[in-house]
Design a protein around this motif. Structure first.
Motif: not given
Ligand code: PEP
Ligand code: MG
Length: 334
Positions: A62-69, A114-116, A273-284
């Motif tokens: 049910x989760x789309x990935x691990x945003x912080x391990x 999975x972001x370690x 700014x991240x959108x301008x550079x196509x860098x993915x953003x998240x919050x953990x």
């Protein structure tokens, strides 16, 4: 802290927020989340923050990935200070502790990312481990020797963490990536990446940063230009550092508010700014797990994903789906 004694055995019922004396058996209470129409994937992804490879069969679908391990707790559970292991020539033991914790999670989530996070233990948290008596006494460990600044001072630890990621990729678990905590300068990112090259981490490994210091938020464009693959907001530290409030000081807890406009301004700016550079953003950070207003703010500003605590996944997924529908209605109306 006033009632409990050092060394006293207690059982913490973290489902309900109770502490019992001694060791008792706990039962999981009935699920309180209202039944809603099950939601499919949402435009803004909903990920999860993890500490241990537990309950993976239930969580991974049910989760789309691990945003912080967070790897600190795996290390604490093993009971040995990693710097001592390295000093004693036992880096292989450190790598194995990490493999044992990270690999089951990588397998359960594969191919979801999975972001370690590399080791981010404060000096006071590791002092009780075997070999931890070498930890420096710091007046304020929250602002002390931890995160990427410490990892770069103790490169053998960081190399061991990278080595673990490398081995997982060699085993086909190419969904595991690296996140650098408490970063304040592009130089720290470049040095870490250089080290990744030195140990020949494959190109399939993405390297992202936590944006949890005002320094990284306000200079995010430089990080984007330097080639970061993603960012994740650490709003716990970002709030501490922006408002000048020690996270551990109970006298200031009532002032600790992640929705302060000084924080929102930084979040909005970084996403733009991240959108301008196509860098993915998240919050953990904890904020979206506890504050619905924060989820709405982030989704409407175009964050790629929100990563929340295990017990918040369903509630936040439902909220994000509602916001998605709201945005769609607004577009259709206009
Ligand atoms: C944060 O600072 O928001 C964060 C996620 O990291 P930690 O709480 O582990 O410092
Ligand atoms: Mg942090």
């Amino acid at each position: 802290t006033q009632t409990l004694q050092d060394g006293q055995l207690v059982t913490v019922d973290a489902y309900q927020g109770f502490v019992y004396p001694g060791e008792i058996e706990l039962k999981k209470p009935e699920e309180k989340i209202e039944a809603k129409v099950p939601t499919g994937p949402t435009v803004t992804q909903v990920k999860v923050n993890l500490v241990f490879p537990n309950r993976l069969e239930e969580i991974a679908p049910k989760a789309d990935g691990v945003g912080l391990l967070r790897i600190e707790h795996m290390v604490i559970k093993a009971g040995k200070h990693p710097a001592k292991l390295i000093k004693d020539g036992k880096s292989e033991e450190y790598i194995q502790i990490l493999m044992d914790g990270v690999k089951p999670i990588a397998e359960a989530f594969n191919p979801k990312p999975v972001w370690v996070r590399t080791l981010d233990a404060r000096s006071d948290e590791f002092r009780n481990l075997e070999g931890g008596n070498q930890e420096p006494q710091e007046a304020n460990p929250m602002l002390g020797w931890h995160g990427i600044r410490r990892s770069l001072d103790e490169p053998e630890l960081l190399k061991a963490e990278f080595e673990m990621i490398k081995r997982l990729h060699e085993e086909g678990l190419t969904n595991v990536h690296i996140m650098l905590p408490f970063i304040i300068s592009v130089e720290e990112f470049l040095k870490s990446r250089e080290m990744a090259h030195e140990i020949e981490l494959p190109d399939t490994v993405k390297i992202g940063i936590m944006v949890e210091t005002p320094a990284s938020a306000l200079t995010i464009e430089k990080f984007c230009e330097a080639g970061i693959d993603f960012v994740s907001f650490g709003t716990n530290d970002l709030t501490q550092l922006t408002l000048g409030i020690d996270r551990g000081n109970k006298n200031l807890a009532h002032l600790f508010t992640e929705t302060h406009s000084a924080i929102k301004k930084q979040l909005r700016y970084v996403i733009k700014i991240c959108k301008k550079y196509n860098v993915e953003t998240s919050i953990c950070g904890e904020a979206p797990s506890n504050i619905p207003e924060m989820v709405e703010f982030l989704v409407r500003n175009g964050i790629t994903s929100v990563s929340v605590n295990i017990d918040a996944i369903d509630r936040v997924r439902n909220q994000v789906a509602d916001i998605d529908r709201g945005i769609l209605r607004e577009i259709l109306r206009s």
